[in-house]
Design an enzyme around this catalytic site. Sequence first.
Site, mmCIF file in Angstrom:
data_model
loop_
_atom_site.group_PDB
_atom_site.id
_atom_site.type_symbol
_atom_site.label_atom_id
_atom_site.label_comp_id
_atom_site.label_asym_id
_atom_site.label_seq_id
_atom_site.Cartn_x
_atom_site.Cartn_y
_atom_site.Cartn_z
ATOM 1 N N ASP A 1 -30.407 -70.641 -101.539
ATOM 2 C CA ASP A 1 -30.467 -70.195 -100.138
ATOM 3 C C ASP A 1 -29.262 -70.860 -99.478
ATOM 4 O OD1 ASP A 1 -30.942 -69.608 -97.524
ATOM 5 O OD2 ASP A 1 -33.013 -70.312 -97.489
ATOM 6 N N ASP B 1 -33.478 -60.379 -91.340
ATOM 7 C CA ASP B 1 -32.905 -61.269 -90.333
ATOM 8 C C ASP B 1 -31.447 -60.900 -90.090
ATOM 9 O OD1 ASP B 1 -35.262 -62.765 -90.631
ATOM 10 O OD2 ASP B 1 -34.373 -63.814 -92.342
ATOM 11 N N LEU C 1 -27.701 -70.950 -96.524
ATOM 12 C CA LEU C 1 -27.782 -71.661 -95.239
ATOM 13 C C LEU C 1 -29.131 -71.367 -94.607
ATOM 14 C CD1 LEU C 1 -25.754 -73.567 -94.047
ATOM 15 C CD2 LEU C 1 -24.953 -71.742 -92.577
ATOM 16 N N ASP C 2 -30.069 -72.240 -94.881
ATOM 17 C CA ASP C 2 -31.420 -72.021 -94.373
ATOM 18 C C ASP C 2 -31.543 -72.557 -92.950
ATOM 19 O OD1 ASP C 2 -34.294 -71.315 -95.075
ATOM 20 O OD2 ASP C 2 -34.448 -73.294 -94.175
ATOM 21 N N GLU D 1 -30.487 -65.866 -101.431
ATOM 22 C CA GLU D 1 -31.383 -65.286 -100.429
ATOM 23 C C GLU D 1 -30.688 -64.209 -99.602
ATOM 24 O OE1 GLU D 1 -34.011 -67.841 -97.712
ATOM 25 O OE2 GLU D 1 -33.000 -66.422 -96.404
ATOM 26 N N GLU D 2 -29.383 -64.273 -99.501
ATOM 27 C CA GLU D 2 -28.653 -63.323 -98.662
ATOM 28 C C GLU D 2 -28.296 -62.019 -99.366
ATOM 29 O OE1 GLU D 2 -28.404 -63.600 -95.575
ATOM 30 O OE2 GLU D 2 -28.767 -65.724 -95.229
ATOM 31 N N GLU E 1 -36.958 -71.034 -101.518
ATOM 32 C CA GLU E 1 -37.462 -72.104 -100.659
ATOM 33 C C GLU E 1 -38.668 -72.794 -101.301
ATOM 34 O OE1 GLU E 1 -37.782 -69.305 -97.491
ATOM 35 O OE2 GLU E 1 -35.898 -69.916 -96.564
ATOM 36 N N ASP F 1 -23.588 -68.013 -92.402
ATOM 37 C CA ASP F 1 -24.407 -67.697 -93.580
ATOM 38 C C ASP F 1 -23.543 -67.016 -94.630
ATOM 39 O OD1 ASP F 1 -26.065 -67.708 -91.250
ATOM 40 O OD2 ASP F 1 -27.701 -66.933 -92.464
#
Length: 333
Positions: free
Chosen positions: A114, A63, A116-117, A92-93, A278, A69
């Site tokens: 995570d 993404d 900034l989901d 997650e990043e 998540e 983020d």
Amino acid sequence: MSKFITLERFINEEENKFPNATGNFSAILHDLSLAAKLVWREVSKAGLVNILGNTEKINTSGDTIKKLDEFADETIYKAMDHGGHLCVMASEENEDILLIPDGYKKGKYVLLYDPLDGSSNIDANITIGSIFCIYKRISESGDGNLNDCLQKGFKQVAAGYVVYGTSTMFVYTTGNGVHGFTLDPSVGEFLLSHENIQVPKKGKIYSINEGNSNDWSNEMKNYINYLKEENKADSRPYSLRYIGSLVGDFHRTLLYGGIFCYPADKKNKNGKLRLMYEGNPMSMIIENAGGKCSNGKMSILEIQPTSLHERTPLFLGSKEDIEILEKFLQKEN
Ligand code: AHM
Ligand code: MG
């Protein structure tokens, strides 16, 4: 007027119930609540400052990362790296585990988050969130490692999220109920607003990206068609609500009941959402609120993770709704 209970006080009172508690764990939660406020401060100004827009970077899941983020990712890391209570983190990043910098004490806990989901929703001013979970380390001492991060979900000792919505809330569980705190921005405190949240045993809402339905299995199609059938005794047809922002869709499911689904499909055989950042945290929360989690066949919390960024079909919601779904998906390949 009812009592004001701040998140800080609540965490301390919970700790006092355990005479042997060292305070390490509470300190992590305090640091997380500070990180949440720092992220909230930026998120709430997103429309005012020139912080929106894509950077050149692509994250490990392919993404495009937005600047917010990156801010959230760095802020959470920096709020957590020097407390002396963590031995390793994963976000997650970031493709790899995040070590605690040299010079800081390494503790006995592990944090996955995570930052900034749902960030594709930022430009439209739609609810987004941060998600976190905590494990105890399994390595002996020193720097934590990948194995500390790749533990099954049932090993989580805490999980929570921050929802940046019409108001900002911090919702978490340590396995002793799910509690929600609403930020009063004028005093900068999260105040207890939702004590011991219980998800209704059965709901009337389903939440899914139905645009993908052509690629679903027949079993999945049959289940969603079943929810749309008329049956007054059973509150059907269900209503569809889908924000496309997991924290928002999950928060509604937690409070109102029903089911959130991100199934496998022909193009994505493991669905879209990530097990570690998540699936597992939201599963611990829903189960502690009396609901259920599933990948369609088994509990999310029983899946042995094999990599930091693996994906899983994800179903979260009211106990009875998940049980009906699992009956439909039993024969799915
Ligand atoms: P992100 O982690 O890149 O923000 O993506 C996760 C988001 C979730 O918040 C949401 O449930 C899902 O992606 C929506 O996906 P889709 O647009 O395919 O329905
Ligand atoms: Mg995400």
